[in-house]
Design a protein around this motif. Structure first.
Motif, mmCIF file in Angstrom:
data_model
loop_
_atom_site.group_PDB
_atom_site.id
_atom_site.type_symbol
_atom_site.label_atom_id
_atom_site.label_comp_id
_atom_site.label_asym_id
_atom_site.label_seq_id
_atom_site.Cartn_x
_atom_site.Cartn_y
_atom_site.Cartn_z
ATOM 1 N N LEU A 64 0.809 -1.217 0.000
ATOM 2 C CA LEU A 64 0.000 0.000 0.000
ATOM 3 C C LEU A 64 0.845 1.271 0.000
ATOM 4 O O LEU A 64 0.456 2.281 -0.575
ATOM 5 C CB LEU A 64 -0.947 0.010 1.207
ATOM 6 C CG LEU A 64 -1.865 -1.197 1.345
ATOM 7 C CD1 LEU A 64 -2.694 -1.087 2.613
ATOM 8 C CD2 LEU A 64 -2.748 -1.333 0.124
ATOM 9 N N GLY A 65 1.983 1.223 0.651
ATOM 10 C CA GLY A 65 2.838 2.401 0.792
ATOM 11 C C GLY A 65 3.235 3.075 -0.510
ATOM 12 O O GLY A 65 3.155 4.297 -0.625
ATOM 13 N N PRO A 66 3.671 2.300 -1.514
ATOM 14 C CA PRO A 66 4.091 2.947 -2.770
ATOM 15 C C PRO A 66 3.008 3.796 -3.430
ATOM 16 O O PRO A 66 3.310 4.809 -4.052
ATOM 17 C CB PRO A 66 4.487 1.763 -3.659
ATOM 18 C CG PRO A 66 4.919 0.706 -2.698
ATOM 19 C CD PRO A 66 3.989 0.868 -1.516
ATOM 20 N N TRP A 67 1.734 3.400 -3.307
ATOM 21 C CA TRP A 67 0.646 4.189 -3.907
ATOM 22 C C TRP A 67 0.658 5.596 -3.324
ATOM 23 O O TRP A 67 0.368 6.567 -4.017
ATOM 24 C CB TRP A 67 -0.708 3.538 -3.617
ATOM 25 C CG TRP A 67 -0.942 2.247 -4.307
ATOM 26 C CD1 TRP A 67 -0.598 1.014 -3.843
ATOM 27 C CD2 TRP A 67 -1.539 2.035 -5.571
ATOM 28 N NE1 TRP A 67 -0.968 0.057 -4.757
ATOM 29 C CE2 TRP A 67 -1.553 0.647 -5.824
ATOM 30 C CE3 TRP A 67 -2.096 2.881 -6.527
ATOM 31 C CZ2 TRP A 67 -2.086 0.096 -6.971
ATOM 32 C CZ3 TRP A 67 -2.628 2.328 -7.677
ATOM 33 C CH2 TRP A 67 -2.616 0.950 -7.895
ATOM 34 N N ILE A 68 0.969 5.705 -2.048
ATOM 35 C CA ILE A 68 0.938 6.993 -1.347
ATOM 36 C C ILE A 68 2.251 7.737 -1.532
ATOM 37 O O ILE A 68 2.273 8.909 -1.900
ATOM 38 C CB ILE A 68 0.676 6.764 0.156
ATOM 39 C CG1 ILE A 68 -0.641 6.027 0.348
ATOM 40 C CG2 ILE A 68 0.703 8.058 0.935
ATOM 41 C CD1 ILE A 68 -0.776 5.377 1.689
ATOM 42 N N VAL A 69 3.342 7.051 -1.265
ATOM 43 C CA VAL A 69 4.660 7.690 -1.249
ATOM 44 C C VAL A 69 5.021 8.284 -2.604
ATOM 45 O O VAL A 69 5.516 9.412 -2.681
ATOM 46 C CB VAL A 69 5.730 6.700 -0.758
ATOM 47 C CG1 VAL A 69 7.122 7.289 -0.876
ATOM 48 C CG2 VAL A 69 5.444 6.292 0.686
ATOM 49 N N HIS A 70 4.755 7.544 -3.686
ATOM 50 C CA HIS A 70 5.094 8.071 -5.016
ATOM 51 C C HIS A 70 4.336 9.362 -5.307
ATOM 52 O O HIS A 70 4.887 10.298 -5.875
ATOM 53 C CB HIS A 70 4.806 7.040 -6.111
ATOM 54 C CG HIS A 70 5.749 5.893 -6.123
ATOM 55 N ND1 HIS A 70 7.115 6.043 -6.133
ATOM 56 C CD2 HIS A 70 5.527 4.556 -6.115
ATOM 57 C CE1 HIS A 70 7.695 4.867 -6.132
ATOM 58 N NE2 HIS A 70 6.751 3.944 -6.115
ATOM 59 N N TYR A 71 3.080 9.411 -4.924
ATOM 60 C CA TYR A 71 2.284 10.617 -5.147
ATOM 61 C C TYR A 71 2.778 11.759 -4.263
ATOM 62 O O TYR A 71 3.011 12.871 -4.739
ATOM 63 C CB TYR A 71 0.806 10.337 -4.882
ATOM 64 C CG TYR A 71 -0.056 11.563 -5.080
ATOM 65 C CD1 TYR A 71 -0.453 11.941 -6.346
ATOM 66 C CD2 TYR A 71 -0.441 12.352 -4.003
ATOM 67 C CE1 TYR A 71 -1.230 13.077 -6.543
ATOM 68 C CE2 TYR A 71 -1.217 13.483 -4.190
ATOM 69 C CZ TYR A 71 -1.609 13.832 -5.451
ATOM 70 O OH TYR A 71 -2.367 14.964 -5.631
#
Length: 132
Positions: A64-71
């Protein structure tokens, strides 16, 4: 993050909204009708204001983290996410405009869809991710 300085009721409300958003975000990974990133961003915002522990868990989560962190880091939104968001939004707005006969409501929905589409298209496109 001042999660512990918030009134207790507000913290519980934010935690509830955060976990509901996580649930919808996870469902959205498998169900193309629900967009994942907006729900996970909402969850991160709620957790950032209510629980530093849950915020850290969410942004550090391997799936789930990459969906948030990249944005949040300004790297952008995956192309697949952009396409899903725009197509599904226009399909739902089109159906809503068909079902709602009020001209002012149709105008509001269409204006909102145009503005959101412009916003999504102006966001940087994240390339070469496992989500594409």
């Amino acid at each position: 993050m001042a999660g512990t300085n918030r009134p207790r009721l507000l913290r519980y409300i934010l935690l509830s909204i955060g976990w509901i958003s996580v649930a919808f975000g996870v469902i959205g990974i498998f169900l193309p009708v629900l967009p994942t990133t907006p729900f996970l961003l909402l969850a991160a915002a709620c957790f950032a204001r209510s629980s530093p522990r849950f915020y850290h868990w969410l942004v550090s989560h391997p799936r789930l983290g990459p969906w948030i962190v990249h944005y949040l880091d300004g790297h952008g939104i995956p192309l697949k996410g952009k396409v899903y968001a725009i197509v599904l939004m226009w399909l739902s707005i089109g159906l809503s405009c068909y079902l709602v006969p009020l001209p002012w409501a149709r105008g509001f929905m269409l204006t909102s869809a145009v503005l959101v589409t412009i916003y999504i298209l102006r966001q940087k496109t994240l390339r070469n991710t496992p989500h594409d």
